[in-house]
Scaffold this active site. Structure first.
Site, PDB file in Angstrom:
ATOM      1  N   GLU A 254      36.851  11.004 -15.241  1.00 14.10           N
ATOM      2  CA  GLU A 254      38.177  10.925 -15.306  1.00 14.10           C
ATOM      3  C   GLU A 254      38.919   9.464 -15.150  1.00 14.10           C
ATOM      4  OE1 GLU A 254      36.933  12.345 -11.029  1.00 14.10           O
ATOM      5  OE2 GLU A 254      36.371  12.629 -13.146  1.00 14.10           O
TER       6      GLU A 254
ATOM      7  N   HIS B 282      32.094  10.059 -12.913  1.00 13.65           N
ATOM      8  CA  HIS B 282      33.428  10.567 -12.968  1.00 13.65           C
ATOM      9  C   HIS B 282      34.062  10.379 -14.072  1.00 13.65           C
ATOM     10  CE1 HIS B 282      34.220  11.819  -8.631  1.00 13.65           C
ATOM     11  NE2 HIS B 282      33.398  10.993  -8.461  1.00 13.65           N
TER      12      HIS B 282
ATOM     13  N   SER C 277      70.557  14.634  -8.997  1.00 14.32           N
ATOM     14  CA  SER C 277      70.337  13.479  -8.061  1.00 14.32           C
ATOM     15  C   SER C 277      70.754  12.110  -9.237  1.00 14.32           C
ATOM     16  CB  SER C 277      68.953  13.215  -7.451  1.00 14.32           C
ATOM     17  OG  SER C 277      67.875  13.158  -8.510  1.00 14.32           O
ATOM     18  N   GLY C 278      70.649  12.293 -10.308  1.00 16.20           N
ATOM     19  CA  GLY C 278      70.671  11.250 -11.152  1.00 16.20           C
ATOM     20  C   GLY C 278      69.265  10.776 -11.702  1.00 16.20           C
ATOM     21  N   GLY C 279      68.392  11.230 -11.129  1.00 19.24           N
ATOM     22  CA  GLY C 279      66.899  11.120 -11.599  1.00 19.24           C
ATOM     23  C   GLY C 279      66.411  11.933 -12.486  1.00 19.24           C
TER      24      GLY C 279
ATOM     25  N   CYS D 249      30.428  15.546  -9.950  1.00 16.19           N
ATOM     26  CA  CYS D 249      29.946  14.841  -8.940  1.00 16.19           C
ATOM     27  C   CYS D 249      29.471  15.866  -7.791  1.00 16.19           C
ATOM     28  CB  CYS D 249      30.970  13.752  -8.292  1.00 16.19           C
ATOM     29  SG  CYS D 249      30.272  12.745  -6.801  1.00 16.19           S
TER      30      CYS D 249
END
Length: 509
Positions: free
Chosen positions: A169, A167, A221-223, A79
């Site tokens: 993507e 585009h 954090s447990g994440g 683009c």
């Protein structure tokens, strides 16, 4: 050594999608702002120029120096990138007679050129531009057209330089992935060596070399992100890693105890620190979202600094920073364009005297999960929804109080457990409840009430950069609403958020 692709970012909303599509081809890539390019371009096997909200004809248009790239490395302009290659190298770019946005079909394709290998005639592409290329750059050759755009794609003969005005993507370009594959693998000859196993192998070597015999302190954090970062560091340096899980008083219901239990059996050296009163006292009277983040970040550092002094020989602070955090915090147009500050991005205050180690810094969220799977981690942990670093502080709009935190914890627990019971949890990227700063009239029994309103939010996403709201079943929402109002004293109204990102963010603050 890992072969890599450079993406020069000109501020397009789609730049991260380019990176994601490249990574999906098992090719490593990095995004750099056009005005902060890497020092050595020849570390890269190919270069992609992104789109941009600017016009190449504007005085303040991004103007990169391509002397070390064009004609020397395989180059693809997308683009704005394509229009730049035309405008500054002998072609002509003018405003389009038809501002072309949305779907279009290729009415001409040079299928003989390797760039369009296996891309069919009438392939659907996605356009998003107000300018168009009227004439090609010097030695340019048209490779594809649409009904309205003659020079939809071109190459520069004698170079591995290509430009496309569509585009590849985005999802709507049906053969966009094939186009990128043709350029990167067929033309640039980049090896498809970017896999979770290769990342783990490479990262373990780098971590051992970087950390040496020093000790690392890391906040769990447990994440997903912090857990995978911890497992990588543990695999690399073992007992040198000291994990700290801080209760900031803004976690979900029973999360402090559950997270500590979750890490049992993973072999991690972990300590739980209950600093909830410290955080909640520091947040008293604070209502501005950005100030909340800064107060929480400052308090978190204070707690960590105190804990790090209890461990002899700590030199490093480990963090689960991931690539979208990094990219959103480095704006092409300067700090004013940054959406919000990230709690886990940036330097540390001098008094901490710790260096950062961020093993996931170059990964997208879905890549983090694949790396965790490669490490043999529990699938339930890897499938856990993202939870913001500031916790419920940015889900309580306005001032925070202990009573509001407790109420929101109860609401959130009913919502999340309901999603799990109805087998909806794993179909959702992120879900949570928001405490709104308004009261509304209600009737409970024969009495008039004037109580709090909460909002429920559930979104679908791949990496959190864009998100769509989830169309949850009406009977599920009805049941959850009734359960919340009947069981959480002080709440008499429940609403459901049906906004997507953009324009809305996933979190409300």
């Amino acid at each position: 050594m890992q072969e890599k692709v450079l993406i020069l970012d000109f501020g397009s909303q789609y730049t991260q999608l380019i990176a994601r599509r490249v990574r999906e081809l098992f090719i490593y890539c990095e995004i750099h702002p056009y005005n902060k390019p890497p020092k050595n371009f020849f570390e890269f096997k190919a270069v992609i120029l992104s789109g941009s909200p600017f016009s190449v004809r504007a005085k303040d248009a991004p103007h990169p120096k391509l002397d070390e790239i064009k004609g020397k490395l395989p180059l693809l302009g997308v683009c704005y990138g394509a229009q730049y290659l035309a405008h500054f190298f002998g072609g002509q770019v003018s405003p389009s007679n038809n501002r072309e946005y949305g779907r279009a079909n290729l009415s001409f394709v040079n299928s003989e050129d390797p760039f369009f290998k296996e891309v069919p005639f009438k392939s659907q592409v996605w356009m998003s531009h107000a300018d168009t290329i009227l004439s090609l750059p010097e030695h340019g050759e048209c490779l594809a057209s649409t009904k309205d755009v003659k020079n939809a794609a071109f190459k520069i003969n004698g170079e591995s330089t290509y430009g496309i005005q569509f585009h590849p993507e985005v999802y709507h370009s049906t053969d966009g992935k094939q186009v990128l594959e043709n350029f990167l693998i067929g033309i640039a000859k980049v090896k498809q060596a970017w896999t979770p196993d290769s990342f783990v192998e490479m990262t373990l070597v780098e971590l051992k070399e970087k950390v040496g015999d020093d000790k690392v302190i890391l906040g769990l954090s447990g994440g997903v992100d912090s857990s995978v970062a911890a497992m990588l560091l543990h695999r690399a340096i073992g007992e040198q890693l000291n994990c700290i899980f801080v209760n900031n008083g803004l976690l979900r219901k029973n999360e402090f105890e559950e997270v500590l239990k979750q890490y049992e059996g993973m072999g991690l050296n972990i300590k739980g620190v209950d600093a909830s009163n410290h955080f909640l006292d520091a947040l008293e009277g604070v209502s501005d979202p950005e100030t909340k983040r800064k107060v929480i970040g400052k308090t978190f550092i204070e707690v960590f600094d105190a804990e790090s002094h209890l461990i002899e020989g700590v030199r490093w602070l480990g963090q689960g920073t991931i690539y979208p955090d990094v990219i959103e915090s480095v704006s092409v147009n300067g700090p004013s364009s940054t959406i919000k500050s990230h709690h886990n991005v940036g330097g540390l205050p001098d008094f901490m005297k710790l260096d950062l180690v961020e093993p996931l810094r170059m990964l997208f969220k879905d890549e983090v999960r694949r790396v965790g799977k490669s490490l043999g981690m529990n699938t339930a942990l890897l499938g856990r929804h993202p939870f913001p670093g500031p916790g419920l502080a940015i889900r309580i709009l306005g001032e925070i109080s202990r009573q509001k935190v407790k109420m929101l914890q109860e609401v959130d627990a009913i919502f999340i457990q309901g999603l799990k019971k109805w087998d909806l949890y794993d179909q959702i990227w992120q879900a949570g409840a928001i405490f709104l700063p308004i009261n509304s009239v209600g009737v409970m029994g024969d009495e008039r009430t004037y109580e709090n309103c909460v909002a429920l939010r559930a979104v679908q996403s791949t990496d959190g950069m864009t998100a769509d709201w989830v169309n949850l079943p009406y009977n599920f929402l009805q049941k959850i609403s009734n359960e919340i109002i009947n069981n959480v004293k002080g709440v008499n109204r429940v609403v459901y958020d049906i906004s997507s990102k953009p324009p809305a963010t996933i979190e409300w603050e």
